[in-house]
Design an enzyme around this catalytic site. Sequence first.
Site, mmCIF file in Angstrom:
data_model
loop_
_atom_site.group_PDB
_atom_site.id
_atom_site.type_symbol
_atom_site.label_atom_id
_atom_site.label_comp_id
_atom_site.label_asym_id
_atom_site.label_seq_id
_atom_site.Cartn_x
_atom_site.Cartn_y
_atom_site.Cartn_z
ATOM 1 N N SER A 162 -33.178 -62.860 -1.442
ATOM 2 C CA SER A 162 -33.704 -64.125 -0.953
ATOM 3 C C SER A 162 -32.919 -65.310 -1.532
ATOM 4 O O SER A 162 -31.698 -65.369 -1.406
ATOM 5 C CB SER A 162 -35.203 -64.188 -1.278
ATOM 6 N N ASP A 191 -38.436 -59.087 8.519
ATOM 7 C CA ASP A 191 -38.586 -60.211 7.598
ATOM 8 C C ASP A 191 -39.061 -61.440 8.382
ATOM 9 O O ASP A 191 -38.407 -61.852 9.332
ATOM 10 C CB ASP A 191 -37.234 -60.489 6.933
ATOM 11 N N HIS A 222 -39.922 -59.013 4.030
ATOM 12 C CA HIS A 222 -39.000 -59.718 3.137
ATOM 13 C C HIS A 222 -38.847 -59.027 1.781
ATOM 14 O O HIS A 222 -37.808 -59.125 1.140
ATOM 15 C CB HIS A 222 -39.520 -61.148 2.941
#
Length: 261
Positions: free
Chosen positions: A86, A211, A239
């Site tokens: 991320s 995601d 995610h």
Amino acid sequence: MGSENCIDKKHFVLVHGACHGAWCWYKLKPRLESAGHKVTVLDLVASGANMKKIEDVDTFSQYTEPLLFLLDTIPSNEKVVLVGHSFGGLNIALAMEKFPEKVAVGVFLTAFAPDVEHHPSYVLEKYSERTPLAAWLDTEFAPSGNKTTMFFGPNFLSDKLYQLSPIEDFELAKTLIRPSSLFMEDLTKQKNFSKEGYGSVPRAFIVCTEDLAIPLEYQLFMIQNVGFNEVVEIKGTDHMAMLCKPQELFDSLQQIATKYA
């Protein structure tokens, strides 16, 4: 056989995303270690068990210090497999920029991936343009010094990050997440990552198809924009791939490490 096994040992350095900490790798770390690899998980500044508060962190490089310090201590004849999740994609990019000779491959796990043509903040700006404020649900943003802090709300966690992950991991996250920042104001002022530094290290991207935080189309935009040596897809994961599909993530990392490290 023995000596071949030794050669296969890699050193994985796992870097968490915003509001998270080293704790989020708890399923992946033992899998990698039982396969004989060395694994380092670290808390960035004001994350996980790191004692500092986000209010006291002024710059992105200050936030990244634990990772930069770690790479500084790696012997010059060793290379690590650097994995950023991320927002952690920007942390590993900074580490690759500063220590390109110590990174065998940078792995972007559904992560923000900067290029060498634009400011480091470009990939976040483009994301913001495509993401209406309403999409952040109950995430709290607040001005703090020269930056904006961000704290994921429970609805954002359950609907956008953990929607396919075990409920226990969502509960764990609710108790362990901490306020963070995307350091946009600082990143807009930083010079581009260089072709000789960041751009010289092999890069792999792990796509997470379900995601909802960094949607598939945006992952594909970054892949197109940056150019990757390797793209691996994990189907049916949200995610938080390290919690949602730890075995598939382990397999993907093994595959990438075998090729590049």
